[in-house]
Design a protein around this motif. Structure first.
Motif, PDB file in Angstrom:
ATOM      1  N   SER A 209       0.817  -1.214   0.000  1.00  0.00           N
ATOM      2  CA  SER A 209       0.000   0.000   0.000  1.00  0.00           C
ATOM      3  C   SER A 209       0.855   1.272   0.000  1.00  0.00           C
ATOM      4  O   SER A 209       0.443   2.286  -0.550  1.00  0.00           O
ATOM      5  CB  SER A 209      -0.956  -0.009   1.193  1.00  0.00           C
ATOM      6  N   GLY A 210       2.018   1.212   0.614  1.00  0.00           N
ATOM      7  CA  GLY A 210       2.850   2.410   0.702  1.00  0.00           C
ATOM      8  C   GLY A 210       3.267   2.960  -0.658  1.00  0.00           C
ATOM      9  O   GLY A 210       3.526   4.157  -0.800  1.00  0.00           O
ATOM     10  N   ASN A 211       3.319   2.099  -1.666  1.00  0.00           N
ATOM     11  CA  ASN A 211       3.691   2.584  -2.994  1.00  0.00           C
ATOM     12  C   ASN A 211       2.692   3.600  -3.523  1.00  0.00           C
ATOM     13  O   ASN A 211       3.048   4.504  -4.269  1.00  0.00           O
ATOM     14  CB  ASN A 211       3.777   1.411  -3.979  1.00  0.00           C
TER      15      ASN A 211
ATOM     16  N   GLY B 137      11.127   4.190  -2.779  1.00  0.00           N
ATOM     17  CA  GLY B 137      11.657   3.245  -3.759  1.00  0.00           C
ATOM     18  C   GLY B 137      12.341   3.987  -4.891  1.00  0.00           C
ATOM     19  O   GLY B 137      11.892   5.048  -5.315  1.00  0.00           O
ATOM     20  N   VAL B 138      13.443   3.451  -5.358  1.00  0.00           N
ATOM     21  CA  VAL B 138      14.150   4.014  -6.501  1.00  0.00           C
ATOM     22  C   VAL B 138      14.010   3.005  -7.644  1.00  0.00           C
ATOM     23  O   VAL B 138      14.126   1.798  -7.431  1.00  0.00           O
ATOM     24  CB  VAL B 138      15.632   4.241  -6.139  1.00  0.00           C
TER      25      VAL B 138
ATOM     26  N   TRP C 139       9.331  -0.041  -6.761  1.00  0.00           N
ATOM     27  CA  TRP C 139       8.372  -0.456  -5.728  1.00  0.00           C
ATOM     28  C   TRP C 139       9.096  -0.884  -4.457  1.00  0.00           C
ATOM     29  O   TRP C 139      10.244  -1.315  -4.493  1.00  0.00           O
ATOM     30  CB  TRP C 139       7.514  -1.623  -6.224  1.00  0.00           C
ATOM     31  N   LEU C 140       8.397  -0.814  -3.352  1.00  0.00           N
ATOM     32  CA  LEU C 140       8.859  -1.370  -2.083  1.00  0.00           C
ATOM     33  C   LEU C 140       7.685  -2.086  -1.445  1.00  0.00           C
ATOM     34  O   LEU C 140       6.533  -1.815  -1.784  1.00  0.00           O
ATOM     35  CB  LEU C 140       9.314  -0.261  -1.117  1.00  0.00           C
TER      36      LEU C 140
ATOM     37  N   ARG D 228       9.377  -0.395   3.627  1.00  0.00           N
ATOM     38  CA  ARG D 228       9.172   1.048   3.580  1.00  0.00           C
ATOM     39  C   ARG D 228       9.079   1.662   4.981  1.00  0.00           C
ATOM     40  O   ARG D 228       9.537   2.769   5.223  1.00  0.00           O
ATOM     41  CB  ARG D 228       7.897   1.354   2.799  1.00  0.00           C
ATOM     42  N   PHE D 229       8.454   0.920   5.883  1.00  0.00           N
ATOM     43  CA  PHE D 229       8.135   1.554   7.162  1.00  0.00           C
ATOM     44  C   PHE D 229       8.930   1.026   8.361  1.00  0.00           C
ATOM     45  O   PHE D 229       8.750   1.514   9.463  1.00  0.00           O
ATOM     46  CB  PHE D 229       6.634   1.423   7.447  1.00  0.00           C
ATOM     47  N   ASP D 230       9.808   0.046   8.142  1.00  0.00           N
ATOM     48  CA  ASP D 230      10.486  -0.506   9.312  1.00  0.00           C
ATOM     49  C   ASP D 230      11.588   0.414   9.835  1.00  0.00           C
ATOM     50  O   ASP D 230      12.216   0.108  10.831  1.00  0.00           O
ATOM     51  CB  ASP D 230      11.034  -1.904   9.022  1.00  0.00           C
TER      52      ASP D 230
END
Ligand code: SF4
Ligand code: SF4
Ligand code: FES
Ligand code: FES
Lengths: 198, 927
Positions: free
Chosen positions: B208-210, B264-265, B274-275, B280-282
């Motif tokens: 979802s973070g993407n 994400g790169v 994407w991540l 992404r959140f850790d």
């Protein structure tokens, strides 16, 4: 109420089989749900999603586009009074006000006994016979206030059941499609793409 | 002849591009390329909101409208929907284009609340930027805007502010096309179109973070970042995610010396921008108040650990080590862990263990992976190669749960490009719905299934069920798929409730029958591949060489090397439990949480003489250590990391470590001084230079190359000296067509794989599991040739497979356990946004196995194995075959680790009911 009954699940399966892609059966199934309950509940949408291999929100995305799929309970009769330009000029607004007074509810509301839901709608393509209204999408054209009173009384008393089935019923005669005409069947069916459920 | 060829080639080249006139200049574009992409490649940016190069174009926002003349006169067209054509004229600056852009922006802003001052996106917002650059300056709209309730949570991690949304369809397309989780959609389409979820059905996607990252406005907001920083205060470095071993390339951002965001790169060979949400959140855990900032020492006889200075703690550690070394010999020292740091950390610990500690009993895996020889020695595939293969064979844990972005890549390969997926697994996984064939097997019996699939001499009888479950017809169909063309096998441990041996045997059978097969290891811990490359496994030295072949080469630079092969994690833990370990070093290792057999791990920690822990947090295990040294975490140190492909990419420090915590390699170097030696390292650079010089698989992987544009995507180790013989390093140049690059990479790896066949003697794959070091003359085999004095990297060849399947106990169920994305791992546990997402330990049981107990989903059942007993909630799950039960690994509280006995081939459990039957939850029947 809610999920489709087992007979309707069977019907749903048959409808799904008519299409090369199950998703095409989405709107027909929403009609099945609306016919069953008079409106389309979240439980029904979830159930349809299950049957079609979609997520519930994909069903909602389509269902919520169509004003005629009711996502709140409505009365047995949905009275839709046209207030668009032709009807407006010939007394559509007054007709709506008359209905409001007669039913004791404002447009958009349902009578406490659950019999009538009143709504104002945009042009229903019967301008030549303005002012007009629909009850459960059956036309009543060129209608006077007296005729409206009689119509509502008859409906409430069940005298028009033949002509106006309860909200959600599109037609009393359900067209059956012979199996050999289902496009989802046989070698001629469209190819199933990888990752796509039929 | 040659001339004709030349001419033909030139003509062909001509045909492969089309010429387009862009603002009066002729440019060359790829056929089929979109005008917006071709223009951008040539330096002309056409404004856009909905267009995203990694998703299908939809022409939703109209921001990219430009004047295009395809021969019938100029007309306004969306540049993101128009493919280039020869002779096309594009005008991005004409008066009509300008007017159209003005109009679109004025229109998009009609309902936009313009609450930039309180919006996370303000300062980096495409809507702000493009309004400034291409917009009208003023609006004629004076009416009331649309109103929605201000941000609503659409998942535990993401908020949605519908007023700000410009309906570009990026988030919804991502959810559907890329993640395969269409849980958000446009609803109420018309004047009130909004993005939303179904009531009570949140956007619970691992990805979802993407959507937050790709939303061109501030409509989607990440809970962990919301109101935490303003873009202009952010400082960033390029880095690599180490939350798992996919190695997604990222930008790490901080504000006021705290990590606040990972983005994400987009690199072609790995993550495409994407991540997963865990990666992404850790970062929240990095800034946790629970981090260790000072060394802790347990005074002799004392109950508790107490803070100490580094010199006190290092002295105490050195003393503990020295005592063990003198009294019980260097073989009594063992090092566990090292898979969570950088390559430099791993190398320093590998060198410290082999030289000053004098032990070969080192293991970066926790008995939860694959034998190291197999990981480093099997012909390796890249992610691109796997995705470009004709058939992908999954023989490992659930990729969606363990290596989420690899799942995205594989899903794309199947859904968008028609790759064939064959899955062998004990239970249904997140990949099952994409598999052309998904065969179940009974735990412990995978080798039999693979043999039936690939061994043409092993005819499968119609009534047979190879592997215990799959019908013969399904096996035959799947077998045909495996022989359809190129084959890449994703190899890992499908379940931690059984040893690695059956999987390794299966790989051997596969390689024997289909020698062109290449393998991508499915191992989760961030730098596990790098740690093994650096020799953090018994019998392995840095650079993928065996201890014995490597000895003469390394002895020139490293002092003494241990005499014989040491123990692996299971051997170490067993030995410690039996009181045979004088000193146990835990380098970011938590055996009580990670080792499959908790009872044995508990006895090991109690039985080890002296325990030294190097960790970021006090874990169940490090709490029991005699000395705890605080380590720097992700974002607090620089270096390199290696992903499952062997791809080496860089990490950079962004914030300072808490207190006096320092990088693992520094701790190793300091400890060396206290032990009277010197590792010779004073920076990560000196370590990397030594790795490049001494590790055969990393030769040519210089710092300069890693820092060059080529190194931006990461460089795959082990292909380098091969490339040298072909006259140059492999090209990792960015390309807009990952498919093409994938195909190239595949050929390259295939060549490598076939040249690997037929070399040298076979190492005994079971040797990693032996309790005693095997006879050095018998194992640790590999290549014999040397390149300029360097030993050749190890090639793993299958050994004889261990016996048949374990006998069936009809009264028991076989346990299957594997990881979920969110678990009780240290970083998730200490990330407040992620910890609540751990699903908990619930026992998945086939409905037919649950029915005889008279209970349904929600019932408490007592699960008993020969090892232990736990009480769990049961869930009826048709994805679990009859005869097996499934349990998520490492969830908070008691669980699978309390049931597993690592000495057994499978874990048999019995179920008893505890509570009154709960009503079957879920939907009632129709009536
Ligand atoms: S929420 Fe963002 S990404 Fe999604 S449609 Fe709206 S503007 Fe686009
Ligand atoms: S897939 Fe792995 S490397 Fe990529 S973001 Fe997630 S945890 Fe990080
Ligand atoms: S305006 Fe009433 S029907 Fe057209
Ligand atoms: S970018 Fe082309 S229409 Fe949105």
């Amino acid at each position: 109420m809610g999920r489709l009954t087992s007979e309707n699940v069977e019907l749903a399966r048959e409808i799904i089989d008519r299409y090369p892609r199950s998703r095409s059966a989405l709107i027909p199934l929403l009609h099945v749900a609306q016919e069953q309950d008079g409106w389309v509940s979240t439980e029904a949408m979830s159930h349809i999603a299950e049957l079609l291999g979609l997520t519930p929100v994909e069903v909602l995305g389509t269902a919520s586009f169509y004003g005629m799929f009711k996502r709140e309970p409505v009365g047995r009769y949905v009275v839709s009074v046209c207030t668009n330009i032709s009807c407006l000029l010939l007394g559509g607004e007054e007709l709506l006000e008359h209905c409001e007074a007669r039913l004791g509810v404002k447009a958009g509301a349902t009578t406490p006994d659950g019999v009538f839901t009143l709504e104002d709608v945009e042009c229903i393509a019967a301008c030549t016979d303005a002012p007009c209204l629909q009850v459960n999408y059956r036309f009543f054209l060129n209608i006077t206030h007296d005729e409206v009173d009689r119509l509502l009384d008859d409906l409430r008393a069940g005298r028009r059941d033949e002509e106006v089935p309860p909200h959600g019923t599109l037609t009393r005669v359900r067209p059956r499609v012979p199996a050999e005409r289902w496009s989802g069947h046989g070698a001629e069916g469209l190819p199933v793409l990888p990752g796509q459920s039929r | 002849m040659a001339e004709a060829d030349q001419k033909e080639k030139e003509e062909e080249k001509e045909k492969t591009t089309v010429t387009v006139t862009l603002d009066g200049q002729d440019i060359e574009a790829e056929p089929g390329e979109l005008v917006i992409a071709a223009a951008e490649r040539h330096g002309t940016y056409i404004p856009r909101f909905c267009y995203h190069p990694r998703m299908r174009e939809v022409g939703m926002c109209r921001m990219c409208i430009v004047e295009i003349d395809s021969g019938r006169g100029p007309a306004l067209q969306p540049a993101c929907m128009a493919p280039v054509a020869d002779g096309m004229k594009v005008d991005t600056e004409s008066a009509r284009t300008k007017k159209a852009q003005d109009g679109v922006l004025e229109f998009l802003l009609i309902n936009h609340p313009l609450d930039c001052p309180v919006c996370d996106k303000g300062g980096e917002c495409p809507l702000q930027d493009q309004t400034l650059a291409f917009g009208p300056g003023e609006s004629r709209f004076v009416e009331e805007k649309r109103h929605f309730e201000k941000p609503i949570p659409i998942s535990d991690l993401v908020y949605l502010d519908r007023e700000r949304c410009v309906l570009c369809d990026r988030c919804t397309r991502f959810a559907d096309e890329v993640a395969g989780d269409p849980l958000i959609s446009f609803i109420d389409r018309g004047n009130h179109t909004q993005v939303n979820t179904f009531p009570d059905d949140p956007f619970a996607s691992y990805f979802s973070g993407n959507t937050v990252q790709i939303c061109p406005v501030g409509a989607l907001l990440a809970r962990p970042y919301r109101f935490r920083a303003r873009p202009w205060d952010l400082d960033q470095v390029e880095s690599t995610c180490t939350a798992c071993s996919v190695g997604c390339r990222i930008a790490v951002q901080s504000s006021s010396n705290r990590l606040v965001r990972k983005l994400g790169v987009d690199v072609d060979p790995v993550n495409w921008g994407w991540l997963c949400d865990k990666g992404r959140f850790d970062f929240e855990a990095v800034g946790s108040d629970d981090r260790l900032g000072a060394p802790l020492v347990r005074a002799p006889g004392a109950e508790d650990l107490a803070e100490a200075s580094w010199s006190q703690a290092l002295a105490a550690a050195a003393e503990g080590i020295t005592r063990a070394r003198i009294r019980r010999g260097p073989e009594s020292i063992a090092v566990l862990g090292g898979a969570r740091g950088t390559n430099e950390d791993a190398y320093a610990w590998s060198k410290l263990a082999r030289t000053l500690l004098g032990t070969d009993s080192v293991d970066a895996q926790m008995g939860d992976g694959l034998p190291a020889e197999a990981v480093v020695g099997l012909p390796r595939a890249t992610i691109d190669a796997a995705c470009a293969a004709d058939t992908i064979l999954l023989l490992g844990p659930d990729v969606k749960e363990e290596l989420p972005v690899l799942y995205l890549r594989l899903r794309e390969a199947v859904v968008e490009r028609g790759a064939t997926l064959v899955e062998l697994s004990p239970v249904e996984t997140g990949m099952t719905r994409y598999a052309e064939a998904s065969l179940r097997y009974r735990p412990g019996e995978v080798t039999e299934l693979v043999r039936a699939l690939v061994d043409e001499s092993a005819a499968v009888g119609d009534s047979e069920r190879p592997g215990g479950l799959a019908p013969a017809s399904a096996v035959r169909e799947a077998a045909a798929l495996l022989r359809r063309g190129s084959l890449v096998c994703l190899l890992g441990r499908p379940s931690l409730a059984e040893p690695a041996q059956p999987v390794v045997d299966a790989a051997g059978v596969l390689l024997d029958a289909l020698p062109e097969t290449t393998f991508l290891p499915v191992l989760r811990r961030g730098n596990v591949a790098g740690a093994l490359d650096m020799g953090l496994a018994p019998g392995l030295l840095p650079g993928r060489i065996g201890l014995d072949q490597g000895r003469p080469w390394l002895a020139r630079e490293w002092e003494a090397l241990p005499g014989g092969r040491g123990l692996d994690a299971q051997g170490i833990i067993t030995a410690a439990a039996e009181g045979r370990v004088g000193c146990l070093v835990l380098v970011g290792a938590d055996p009580l949480a990670d080792f499959p057999d908790r009872e044995l791990a508990r006895r090991a920690l109690a039985g080890a003489g002296f325990v030294l822990a190097v960790d970021c947090f006090l874990t169940d295990s490090s709490r029991r250590a005699d000395v705890v040294l605080p380590a720097a975490a992700f974002g607090e140190k620089s270096g390199t990391t290696t992903n499952i492909e062997g791809r080496v990419s860089r990490l950079h420090q962004k914030v300072t470590a808490p207190g006096t915590a320092r990088a693992d390699w520094m701790i190793a170097a300091e400890l060396a001084f206290h032990l009277g030696g010197d590792l010779g390292f004073d920076s990560v650079d000196t370590i990397w230079d030594e790795i490049e010089r001494l590790a055969p698989s990393h030769q040519g992987l210089t710092r300069a190359r890693l820092a060059s544009p080529e190194g931006f995507d990461g460089i795959v180790a082990g292909t380098v000296h091969d490339a040298e013989t072909h006259g140059g390093p492999p090209s990792m140049a960015q390309t807009d067509s990952p498919g093409i690059q994938g195909a190239l990479a595949h050929t390259k790896v295939d060549t490598l794989a076939s040249s690997a066949m037929g070399t040298a003697d076979k190492p005994d794959p079971s040797s990693g599991l032996a309790m005693q070091p095997p006879d050095p003359s018998g194992g640790g085999g590999g290549g014999t040739g040397t390149v300029a004095g360097r030993p050749a990297v190890l090639r793993w060849t299958p050994g004889p497979s261990a016996g048949g399947p374990p006998p069936l106990d009809r009264y028991s169920l076989r346990l299957v356990t594997s990881r979920r994305l969110y678990d009780d791992g240290t970083f998730v546990h200490h990330s407040p946004s992620l910890a609540p997402l751990a699903p908990g330990a619930r026992l998945g049981v086939n409905p037919a196995d649950l029915a005889p107990l008279g209970v349904g989903t929600g019932a408490r059942v007592q699960v008993t194995s020969g090892r232990g007993r736990v009480v769990l909630e049961a869930v009826a799950d048709p994805g679990v075959p009859q005869g097996s039960v499934a349990l998520a690994w490492n969830q908070p509280g008691p669980g699978a680790a309390d049931l597993i006995d690592v000495t057994l081939a499978v874990t048999e459990v019995r179920l008893e009911t505890l509570s009154v039957p709960a009503p079957t939850s879920g939907r009632g029947s129709d009536a």
